[in-house]
Design a protein around this motif. Structure first.
Motif, PDB file in Angstrom:
ATOM      1  N   THR A 188       0.777  -1.200   0.188  1.00 45.23           N
ATOM      2  CA  THR A 188      -0.038  -0.061  -0.040  1.00 45.23           C
ATOM      3  C   THR A 188       0.900   1.372   0.143  1.00 45.23           C
ATOM      4  OG1 THR A 188      -0.082   0.083   2.126  1.00 45.23           O
ATOM      5  CG2 THR A 188      -1.622  -1.253   1.369  1.00 45.23           C
ATOM      6  N   PHE A 189       0.353   2.419  -0.515  1.00 44.76           N
ATOM      7  CA  PHE A 189       1.057   3.607  -0.366  1.00 44.76           C
ATOM      8  C   PHE A 189       0.106   4.748  -0.415  1.00 44.76           C
ATOM      9  CE2 PHE A 189       1.534   2.205  -4.947  1.00 44.76           C
ATOM     10  CZ  PHE A 189       0.991   3.641  -5.626  1.00 44.76           C
ATOM     11  N   TRP A 190       0.282   6.031  -0.083  1.00 39.76           N
ATOM     12  CA  TRP A 190      -0.410   7.117  -0.346  1.00 39.76           C
ATOM     13  C   TRP A 190       0.393   7.851  -1.555  1.00 39.76           C
ATOM     14  CZ3 TRP A 190      -5.149   8.667   1.883  1.00 39.76           C
ATOM     15  CH2 TRP A 190      -5.693   7.985   2.892  1.00 39.76           C
ATOM     16  N   LEU A 191      -0.284   8.601  -2.399  1.00 41.00           N
ATOM     17  CA  LEU A 191       0.366   9.476  -3.430  1.00 41.00           C
ATOM     18  C   LEU A 191      -0.338  10.770  -3.562  1.00 41.00           C
ATOM     19  CD1 LEU A 191       2.377   9.647  -5.805  1.00 41.00           C
ATOM     20  CD2 LEU A 191       0.382   8.449  -7.208  1.00 41.00           C
ATOM     21  N   ARG A 192       0.415  11.628  -3.697  1.00 38.81           N
ATOM     22  CA  ARG A 192      -0.264  13.190  -4.015  1.00 38.81           C
ATOM     23  C   ARG A 192       0.527  13.767  -5.371  1.00 38.81           C
ATOM     24  NH1 ARG A 192       1.596  18.368  -2.386  1.00 38.81           N
ATOM     25  NH2 ARG A 192       2.916  17.620  -0.635  1.00 38.81           N
ATOM     26  N   GLY A 193      -0.258  14.434  -6.221  1.00 36.55           N
ATOM     27  CA  GLY A 193       0.236  15.060  -7.336  1.00 36.55           C
ATOM     28  C   GLY A 193      -0.186  14.350  -8.700  1.00 36.55           C
ATOM     29  N   TYR A 194       0.074  14.997  -9.757  1.00 34.42           N
ATOM     30  CA  TYR A 194      -0.391  14.503 -10.931  1.00 34.42           C
ATOM     31  C   TYR A 194       0.435  13.300 -11.522  1.00 34.42           C
ATOM     32  CZ  TYR A 194      -1.781  14.644 -15.897  1.00 34.42           C
ATOM     33  OH  TYR A 194      -2.394  14.388 -17.058  1.00 34.42           O
ATOM     34  N   PHE A 195      -0.554  12.360 -11.613  1.00 31.11           N
ATOM     35  CA  PHE A 195       0.247  11.036 -12.268  1.00 31.11           C
ATOM     36  C   PHE A 195      -1.078  10.382 -12.833  1.00 31.11           C
ATOM     37  CE2 PHE A 195       1.677   6.945 -12.478  1.00 31.11           C
ATOM     38  CZ  PHE A 195       3.238   6.853 -12.265  1.00 31.11           C
ATOM     39  N   ARG A 196      -0.717   9.953 -14.123  1.00 34.41           N
ATOM     40  CA  ARG A 196      -1.596   9.299 -15.031  1.00 34.41           C
ATOM     41  C   ARG A 196      -0.680   7.989 -15.752  1.00 34.41           C
ATOM     42  NH1 ARG A 196      -6.638  11.430 -15.533  1.00 34.41           N
ATOM     43  NH2 ARG A 196      -6.751  13.609 -15.183  1.00 34.41           N
ATOM     44  N   GLY A 197      -0.471   6.683 -15.105  1.00 33.14           N
ATOM     45  CA  GLY A 197       0.143   5.742 -15.691  1.00 33.14           C
ATOM     46  C   GLY A 197      -0.011   4.559 -14.718  1.00 33.14           C
ATOM     47  N   THR A 198       1.080   3.799 -14.653  1.00 36.12           N
ATOM     48  CA  THR A 198       1.041   2.843 -13.890  1.00 36.12           C
ATOM     49  C   THR A 198       2.392   2.644 -13.021  1.00 36.12           C
ATOM     50  OG1 THR A 198       0.295   1.136 -15.518  1.00 36.12           O
ATOM     51  CG2 THR A 198       1.477   0.083 -14.065  1.00 36.12           C
ATOM     52  N   ILE A 199       2.005   2.253 -11.857  1.00 32.70           N
ATOM     53  CA  ILE A 199       3.197   1.958 -10.808  1.00 32.70           C
ATOM     54  C   ILE A 199       3.368   0.611 -10.643  1.00 32.70           C
ATOM     55  CG2 ILE A 199       4.016   2.671  -8.389  1.00 32.70           C
ATOM     56  CD1 ILE A 199       2.427   5.136  -8.656  1.00 32.70           C
ATOM     57  N   THR A 200       4.496   0.076 -10.484  1.00 34.72           N
ATOM     58  CA  THR A 200       4.825  -1.398 -10.368  1.00 34.72           C
ATOM     59  C   THR A 200       5.435  -1.702  -8.771  1.00 34.72           C
ATOM     60  OG1 THR A 200       4.951  -1.916 -12.687  1.00 34.72           O
ATOM     61  CG2 THR A 200       6.098  -3.357 -11.185  1.00 34.72           C
ATOM     62  N   ALA A 201       4.848  -2.401  -8.406  1.00 37.34           N
ATOM     63  CA  ALA A 201       5.438  -2.888  -6.815  1.00 37.34           C
ATOM     64  C   ALA A 201       6.378  -4.145  -6.975  1.00 37.34           C
ATOM     65  CB  ALA A 201       4.309  -3.001  -5.662  1.00 37.34           C
ATOM     66  N   GLU A 202       7.412  -4.337  -6.695  1.00 38.21           N
ATOM     67  CA  GLU A 202       8.376  -5.381  -7.197  1.00 38.21           C
ATOM     68  C   GLU A 202       9.375  -5.652  -6.085  1.00 38.21           C
ATOM     69  OE1 GLU A 202       9.542  -7.189 -11.361  1.00 38.21           O
ATOM     70  OE2 GLU A 202      10.097  -5.023 -10.833  1.00 38.21           O
ATOM     71  N   PHE A 203       9.565  -7.010  -5.840  1.00 35.11           N
ATOM     72  CA  PHE A 203      10.709  -7.507  -5.061  1.00 35.11           C
ATOM     73  C   PHE A 203      11.692  -7.987  -5.881  1.00 35.11           C
ATOM     74  CE2 PHE A 203       7.235  -8.551  -1.925  1.00 35.11           C
ATOM     75  CZ  PHE A 203       7.527  -7.740  -0.939  1.00 35.11           C
ATOM     76  N   TRP A 204      12.963  -7.838  -5.588  1.00 33.87           N
ATOM     77  CA  TRP A 204      14.336  -8.147  -6.132  1.00 33.87           C
ATOM     78  C   TRP A 204      14.937  -9.010  -5.364  1.00 33.87           C
ATOM     79  CZ3 TRP A 204      16.308  -7.549 -11.158  1.00 33.87           C
ATOM     80  CH2 TRP A 204      15.290  -6.755 -12.170  1.00 33.87           C
ATOM     81  N   SER A 205      15.776  -9.981  -5.823  1.00 34.30           N
ATOM     82  CA  SER A 205      16.873 -10.608  -5.257  1.00 34.30           C
ATOM     83  C   SER A 205      18.278  -9.872  -5.562  1.00 34.30           C
ATOM     84  CB  SER A 205      17.028 -12.016  -5.751  1.00 34.30           C
ATOM     85  OG  SER A 205      18.024 -12.635  -5.210  1.00 34.30           O
ATOM     86  N   ASN A 206      18.894  -9.530  -4.792  1.00 27.60           N
ATOM     87  CA  ASN A 206      20.200  -9.075  -4.782  1.00 27.60           C
ATOM     88  C   ASN A 206      21.265 -10.240  -4.952  1.00 27.60           C
ATOM     89  OD1 ASN A 206      18.943  -6.530  -4.273  1.00 27.60           O
ATOM     90  ND2 ASN A 206      20.324  -6.141  -2.575  1.00 27.60           N
ATOM     91  N   THR A 207      20.982 -11.343  -4.766  1.00 25.65           N
ATOM     92  CA  THR A 207      21.761 -12.329  -4.954  1.00 25.65           C
ATOM     93  C   THR A 207      21.974 -12.937  -6.425  1.00 25.65           C
ATOM     94  OG1 THR A 207      21.446 -13.019  -2.422  1.00 25.65           O
ATOM     95  CG2 THR A 207      22.237 -14.568  -4.181  1.00 25.65           C
ATOM     96  N   THR A 208      20.623 -13.021  -6.876  1.00 22.48           N
ATOM     97  CA  THR A 208      20.382 -13.495  -8.100  1.00 22.48           C
ATOM     98  C   THR A 208      20.421 -12.207  -9.377  1.00 22.48           C
ATOM     99  OG1 THR A 208      18.198 -13.737  -8.356  1.00 22.48           O
ATOM    100  CG2 THR A 208      19.134 -15.590  -7.376  1.00 22.48           C
ATOM    101  N   GLY A 209      20.014 -11.138  -8.823  1.00 17.23           N
ATOM    102  CA  GLY A 209      19.736  -9.690  -9.566  1.00 17.23           C
ATOM    103  C   GLY A 209      18.800 -10.100 -10.535  1.00 17.23           C
ATOM    104  N   SER A 210      17.478 -10.879 -10.055  1.00 16.68           N
ATOM    105  CA  SER A 210      16.363 -11.186 -10.847  1.00 16.68           C
ATOM    106  C   SER A 210      14.951 -10.877  -9.987  1.00 16.68           C
ATOM    107  CB  SER A 210      16.338 -12.502 -11.485  1.00 16.68           C
ATOM    108  OG  SER A 210      16.487 -13.529 -10.330  1.00 16.68           O
ATOM    109  N   PRO A 211      14.067 -10.418 -10.861  1.00 17.69           N
ATOM    110  CA  PRO A 211      12.585 -10.009 -10.036  1.00 17.69           C
ATOM    111  C   PRO A 211      12.167 -11.155  -9.432  1.00 17.69           C
ATOM    112  CG  PRO A 211      12.464 -10.203 -12.347  1.00 17.69           C
ATOM    113  CD  PRO A 211      13.999 -10.177 -12.249  1.00 17.69           C
ATOM    114  N   LEU A 212      11.247 -11.073  -8.300  1.00 20.03           N
ATOM    115  CA  LEU A 212      10.682 -12.432  -7.484  1.00 20.03           C
ATOM    116  C   LEU A 212       9.243 -12.314  -7.687  1.00 20.03           C
ATOM    117  CD1 LEU A 212      12.980 -11.909  -4.547  1.00 20.03           C
ATOM    118  CD2 LEU A 212      13.112 -13.905  -6.097  1.00 20.03           C
TER     119      LEU A 212
END
Length: 651
Positions: free
Chosen positions: A141-165
């Motif tokens: 979850t998050f709160w956002l203020r300001g003009y924005f029209r588009g997609t926001i991606t929330a994502e976990f990454w592994s620093n060990t493998t350098g890849s998304p999870l």
């Protein structure tokens, strides 16, 4: 035919078994004894060394509301620590209006750099990583203020493998004039991480951001214990301990280092965006997300009796509220009790109901202050305790009230010089809260401590731990509980069980600590972002808490106490729990037990042994359990190791 112990061993020899000579012979009676405390084994919670934030509180984002994470001179260091920018944008700590709430005076501003192209955004370190697994779900979850029209991606990454999870997306369409808007998604990941070295990212196309935007209260929870607010693995481990009460909000973090940074109950309730948090006592900022109601939920989810501590006019740095100004804080405490216990027709009871809790809670125990023996002014015994006591007792006469000072210097009070009530005493029935941090040998010395304690002032051992090895003069704290220190705690437990008509409860002083904060002192549980270690103290406490009767069973022996110690209790259905501890005794110790009048022929033997002084380094339990045969209530077993514990369960 009813067999005696010696007849039993003779029979073993006759049928071809080797003859055993018992080092300890016990005879247990089912008659007599005293009622035991139904909540003898309990828990203490204090947000110390990230046991709350970054520990059992399920929030995974560190510095989620730009409150800062560390402290400078015991004050909040308002910054974006633990947050980092992707290329193409600048992150700043910002306090421009409109704020998300008056409780959160700062937010994160995100400005796109001239000429930036492609993906940009920010990422968070978590509490030294994240636990990412396909076995659970996540809520972002998050709160956002300001003009924005588009997609926001929330994502976990592994620093060990350098890849998304794993990731989820938010479709956003808002203008600056709309102010703050809240977004929430629940999702699962497609890969489990190989370790805890993972990060959380919020990203978007830089082309869709034409002006500065603002984020606040960026939060991620992994699936929690019973869908509450507690981290699953830690809560399961705490629940498995078998404790019967929870003393909270606990310890020095209740008092606060200095004004005004103390526990204020009303700042810990309601939506998290309305909670200001505070500089905690242990070097980091407390979000107070694990607030008063969340801790009451904790009690209910684990069937724990709440022992509520009230701030009583004393800060750790020695600041004391003078007598003429104390009433304001007494009123605050009374409001807190009304909030928890009042009907919906009361002001504070109605407030509780508005937060989703229409039914009052039951509060049977209240502690006034914490460790007020550090207050050298004498204000606790002169006026603070009795002013709180009189107000609480007048309105809630059934509540048992606990003094944070030892009551008197009578036998069985373990009062150190200047730590207790001396010239005066509170009314009978007030409970003494004793905090016992000892060397292993000194902990064993508490076995007889409460044998002659006056029964008109009950005892709570609100904090205990064997924290020193015996060969360093008590100067160097143990890195972790050892076989020796945990066995010493077991000996103390035996003494408490024998006196549990007056000792109403006991709780370890360090339920859990982060390995990243305090790898070098004791705790029952040490944890990092994705794992935990259960100590010797944890396992022995668990043995005792799960095997305890409702009254003591008188037990006789021809041996004296030391190095072997024992106690017996009996449950309401006639089950016997005979406990024997070997502390620095022989490597092999045969024990024989006769239960008078019993015809039992089978029993369970729960045991723990160890000869090394090392702490546990895995989650494997050192406890073993086996079925053993006997005849007419006569049983024998052998303790293995100079530090060993056994519980014989019959019935």
């Amino acid at each position: 035919m009813k067999l005696t112990v010696r007849q039993f061993f003779t029979l073993l020899a006759f049928i071809g078994c080797s003859v055993i000579t018992a080092a300890l012979e016990l005879t247990v009676s089912g008659n007599g004894g005293n009622a035991t405390s139904p909540i003898l084994y309990g828990l203490l919670f204090e947000d110390v060394y990230h046991s709350g934030d970054g520990g059992i509180y399920g929030e995974m984002i560190q510095n989620r509301a730009m409150q800062g994470a560390d402290l400078v001179n015991n004050e909040a260091n308002r910054n974006l620590v633990k947050w980092h920018n992707w290329p193409g944008c600048i992150l700043e700590s910002d306090n421009s209006a409109p704020l998300l709430s008056s409780a959160l005076p700062y937010q994160m501003s995100v400005a796109i750099l001239p000429g930036a192209k492609g993906t940009t955004g920010m990422w968070n370190e978590g509490y030294s990583g994240f636990n990412i697994t396909t076995a659970t779900r996540y809520a972002a979850t998050f709160w956002l203020r300001g003009y924005f029209r588009g997609t926001i991606t929330a994502e976990f990454w592994s620093n060990t493998t350098g890849s998304p999870l794993g990731s989820t997306t938010f479709e956003v369409s808002q203008t600056a004039s709309q102010g703050w808007i809240h977004y929430a998604q629940t999702f699962t990941v497609f890969n489990s991480a190989p370790d805890f070295k993972n990060t959380f990212h919020l990203t978007f196309d830089s082309a869709v951001v034409s002006e500065t935007i603002y984020f606040n209260m960026i939060s991620v929870f992994q699936q929690t214990f019973k869908d509450g607010k507690l981290r699953m693995d830690l809560a399961n481990a705490v629940n498995d301990l078998g404790g019967k009460f929870l003393r909270f909000p606990g310890g020095n973090n209740l008092e606060g280092i200095s004004p005004p940074n103390r526990w204020v109950w009303s700042n810990t309730i309601g939506p998290i965006e309305n909670r200001p948090g505070r500089p905690g006592t242990w070097g980091y900022y407390n979000t107070d997300g694990l607030g008063l109601l969340e801790q009451m939920d904790w009690c209910q989810s684990m069937n724990l009796e709440p022992i509520l501590a009230l701030w009583a006019g004393y800060y750790i740095n020695g600041v004391v509220i003078p007598q003429g100004s104390l009433q304001e804080y007494i009123n605050e405490a009374m409001d807190e009790l009304e909030f928890l216990m009042g009907s919906t027709f009361t002001k504070n009871g109605a407030l509780r109901a508005s937060l989703g809790y229409p039914n009052p809670f039951a509060i049977k125990y209240v502690e006034i202050g914490n460790e007020d023996f550090f207050d050298g002014s004498g204000s606790y015994t002169n006026y603070r305790f009795m002013m709180f006591y009189n107000a609480i007792h007048a309105k809630y006469p059934s509540i048992s009230i606990i003094s944070s000072l030892c009551i008197g210097s009578d036998p069985g009070r373990t009062c150190s010089s200047g730590s207790g009530w001396t010239t005066t005493k509170p009314p009978p029935g007030v409970i003494s809260d004793l905090h016992l941090y000892k060397s292993s040998d000194a902990m064993v010395g508490l076995f007889h401590e409460f044998d002659n304690a006056p029964r008109n002032y009950p005892i709570l051992i609100g904090e205990y731990a064997a924290i020193y090895a015996d060969n360093d003069g008590g100067a160097i704290e143990l890195d972790n509980p050892t076989v020796q220190s945990a066995t010493a705690e077991a000996v103390m437990f035996l003494g408490l069980e024998r006196n549990s008509d007056v000792v109403m409860g006991v709780a370890h002083g360090a339920l859990m600590k982060s390995q990243n904060d305090e790898p070098d002192n004791v705790a029952m549980i040490k944890h990092n972002a994705n794992s935990m270690i259960l100590s010797w103290s944890y396992h022995i406490y668990q043995m005792f808490a799960h095997n305890f009767g409702s009254r003591t069973a008188p037990t006789s022996s021809d041996s004296s106490y030391g190095p072997l110690y024992w106690s017996s209790t009996i449950g309401p259905t006639g089950t016997y729990y005979i406990k024997v501890v070997n502390y620095k005794g022989a490597v092999t110790t045969p024990v024989a037990v006769t239960i008078a009048g019993s015809t039992a022929r089978s029993a369970r033997l729960i045991s723990m042994t160890g000869s090394a002084q090392n702490a546990l380094d895995s989650k494997a339990s050192p406890i073993t359990e086996a079925s053993i045969a006997g005849a007419d209530g006569v049983f024998s077993f052998t303790l293995q190791g100079v530090y060993s514990v056994a519980i014989l369960v019959v019935g």
